[in-house]
Enzyme design. Structure first.
Site, PDB file in Angstrom:
ATOM      1  N   ALA A 272       0.779  -1.239   0.000  1.00 52.92           N
ATOM      2  CA  ALA A 272       0.000   0.000   0.000  1.00 52.92           C
ATOM      3  C   ALA A 272       0.810   1.288   0.000  1.00 52.92           C
ATOM      4  O   ALA A 272       0.303   2.325  -0.432  1.00 52.92           O
ATOM      5  CB  ALA A 272      -0.950   0.009   1.205  1.00 52.92           C
ATOM      6  N   ALA A 273       2.028   1.281   0.528  1.00 50.87           N
ATOM      7  CA  ALA A 273       2.794   2.537   0.635  1.00 50.87           C
ATOM      8  C   ALA A 273       3.093   3.103  -0.757  1.00 50.87           C
ATOM      9  O   ALA A 273       3.271   2.340  -1.705  1.00 50.87           O
ATOM     10  CB  ALA A 273       4.092   2.301   1.398  1.00 50.87           C
ATOM     11  N   PRO A 274       3.089   4.438  -0.898  1.00 48.77           N
ATOM     12  CA  PRO A 274       2.955   5.467   0.146  1.00 48.77           C
ATOM     13  C   PRO A 274       1.528   5.803   0.550  1.00 48.77           C
ATOM     14  O   PRO A 274       1.303   6.700   1.350  1.00 48.77           O
ATOM     15  CB  PRO A 274       3.632   6.674  -0.495  1.00 48.77           C
ATOM     16  N   GLY A 275       0.542   5.114  -0.005  1.00 47.82           N
ATOM     17  CA  GLY A 275      -0.825   5.268   0.458  1.00 47.82           C
ATOM     18  C   GLY A 275      -1.747   6.062  -0.426  1.00 47.82           C
ATOM     19  O   GLY A 275      -2.898   6.329  -0.037  1.00 47.82           O
ATOM     20  N   GLY A 276      -1.317   6.435  -1.611  1.00 48.77           N
ATOM     21  CA  GLY A 276      -2.171   7.225  -2.490  1.00 48.77           C
ATOM     22  C   GLY A 276      -3.456   6.513  -2.871  1.00 48.77           C
ATOM     23  O   GLY A 276      -4.549   7.084  -2.799  1.00 48.77           O
ATOM     24  N   ASP A 342      -1.320  -3.895  -5.794  1.00 50.51           N
ATOM     25  CA  ASP A 342      -0.400  -3.053  -6.562  1.00 50.51           C
ATOM     26  C   ASP A 342       0.970  -3.710  -6.418  1.00 50.51           C
ATOM     27  O   ASP A 342       1.754  -3.366  -5.535  1.00 50.51           O
ATOM     28  CB  ASP A 342      -0.410  -1.631  -5.997  1.00 50.51           C
ATOM     29  N   CYS A 395       2.976  -0.666 -12.152  1.00 48.17           N
ATOM     30  CA  CYS A 395       3.422   0.507 -12.918  1.00 48.17           C
ATOM     31  C   CYS A 395       4.501   0.052 -13.898  1.00 48.17           C
ATOM     32  O   CYS A 395       5.527   0.712 -14.067  1.00 48.17           O
ATOM     33  CB  CYS A 395       3.912   1.621 -12.007  1.00 48.17           C
TER      34      CYS A 395
END
Length: 454
Positions: A272-276, A342, A395
């Site tokens: 999850a980081a950075p949490g966007g 992700d 990504c």
């Protein structure tokens, strides 16, 4: 004039400009470039430390120069090879990186020729290589005299500024448009904002930006998505402290929309980081029963709390663990309605934001990442309710991490089916590969999978 070498200097009669008092920003930039290329440190690690050493008015210049050298590195290396008989070695090797910076200034930047040469020469002193001032001076002046930049490289990958491993993969994956992709990845990316609709409407945010005379574009398909058209500092934009917006590329903003969180659902945001994306989920659906942010890196996980706090969201349920270590992070043995994965990836879709990726990654890294992605997919699938959905995202723009990864998962997982990313759009597919530069976005991949009922 013959090429020069650090061992056999050609006497140069032009005067050497003495270093100005105080720090030398070019020396700081050369050290940052050296740290990435020789010590294999990431820009995320190197640049913040370098920026602390320079004056406020020089920060943008330092950022532009370091990024520019990394984006144009093969071209700069091609030019330098024509000006040196042999590479500069041992303790003096940092001068080679200083020369990359000097060449970049001369050809790609708006720095005057005089400043590019004289101040780059001056940087030899703080780099403890004062004996190579004549070499640096001669190389940079010969670059101009000999019109080195007018001689294009024969090797295509050099002209595209790509390392061999990535050039081969990109050309194999996109034989019809790999050149366009490479050009896009060398461009400076736009800054995208995501409006926090729980704190302000998109209409009011647009009005606030206009009132502050900040130029922007509001996305027609995603009204809460804005693209900045000037160089305004993020923390000085209207509503920053009040949590009106987040910085997030438009491609990444699709994640929460494709996930489509509904009231009383249980959701897991893995890696999850950075949490966007985690924050975006909470913004879209405040009535979730539970939303867990899973992150293996404890240091990076702190950004999730920082972001939720600034945005005025509920305290996050952050769990520090490897996604494959289910017993550690899911002691309740809870199954989830939806999972956002992700996945760790090559990040080849965001090279324009992180050009160091090209020089820190190796070919073998990709196969290792593919194996890790498959392991995490299998582990998290066991934590999904029957009828639940998993949104797989990277990504990356490499097929082995994306379409091939998902195809292999579907082939080995009997209760998994691919479903449309957005069922409200007729004919919408179950996967989407966004390429760098497409509608101004970063490269990103999405696939939506559903678990069959027994």
């Amino acid at each position: 004039m013959p090429a020069l070498t650090g061992l056999n200097l050609v006497k140069n009669r032009e005067p050497i400009i003495k270093a100005q008092s105080g720090y030398n920003i070019r020396a700081i930039a050369a050290k940052a470039i050296f740290a990435v290329l020789e010590q294999r440190k990431s820009l995320q690690e190197v640049l913040p430390e370098a920026l602390l050493k320079v004056k406020e008015q020089d920060k943008a210049w330092l950022h532009e120069m370091v990024y520019g050298v990394l984006r144009q590195l093969p071209t700069l290396q091609f030019w330098l090879r024509q000006l040196l008989q042999s590479p500069i070695k041992n303790d003096a090797r940092i001068i080679e990186h200083l020369l990359y910076l000097g060449l970049y200034q001369l050809h790609f930047s708006r720095v005057s020729q005089y400043a590019a040469v004289s101040e780059t020469v001056s940087a030899c002193q703080p780099l403890k290589q004062a004996h190579l001032k004549n070499l640096v001076n001669a190389v940079l002046r010969n670059f101009e005299r000999q019109s080195i930049a007018d001689k294009p490289p024969e090797e295509e990958r050099v002209s595209l500024n790509l390392p061999k491993w990535y050039y081969k993969k990109l050309k194999a994956a996109y034989p019809d448009n790999y050149q366009d992709i490479a050009v896009q990845q060398a461009c400076k990316p736009p800054i995208w904002l995501r409006v926090n609709v729980r704190n302000i409407s998109a209409t009011d945010f647009a009005a606030a930006l206009s009132s502050a005379q900040i130029q922007f574009e509001q996305d027609a398909q995603m009204p809460s998505t804005f693209k900045l058209l000037d160089n305004s500092r993020i923390n000085q934009l209207p509503g920053y402290e009040d949590g009106w917006f987040s910085v997030q590329d438009k491609a990444a903003q699709h994640a929460a929309h494709y996930l489509a969180p509904q009231p009383q659902e249980t959701i897991l945001d893995a890696c999850a980081a950075p949490g966007g994306k985690y924050c975006h989920i909470l913004e879209l659906q405040p009535a979730l029963q539970q939303c867990i942010a899973l992150e293996v890196d404890e240091i990076r996980s702190k950004s999730i709390l920082e972001n939720t706090t600034r945005l005025g969201l509920a305290a996050p349920d952050v769990r520090i663990a490897d996604a494959n270590d289910i017993a550690r992070w899911n002691s309740e043995q809870r199954l989830f309605d939806k999972i956002l994965l992700d996945a760790p990836c090559s990040a080849t879709g965001i090279i324009r934001r992180h050009p160091d990726i090209l020089w820190l990654r190796k070919n073998q890294d990709i196969s290792n990442l593919v194996s890790l992605q498959a392991q995490i997919l299998d582990s998290l699938w066991s934590q999904l309710k029957p009828g639940g959905t998993l949104l797989y995202a990277t990504c990356s723009i490499l097929p082995e991490e994306n379409t091939q990864q998902v195809a292999a998962f579907l082939a080995r997982t009997e209760d998994a089916i691919a479903i449309p990313l957005d069922p409200t759009h007729s004919g919408d597919g179950s996967e989407r590969q966004i390429l760098p530069g497409e509608s101004g976005m970063d490269g990103f991949y999405y696939a939506k999978l559903q678990k069959r009922y027994p």
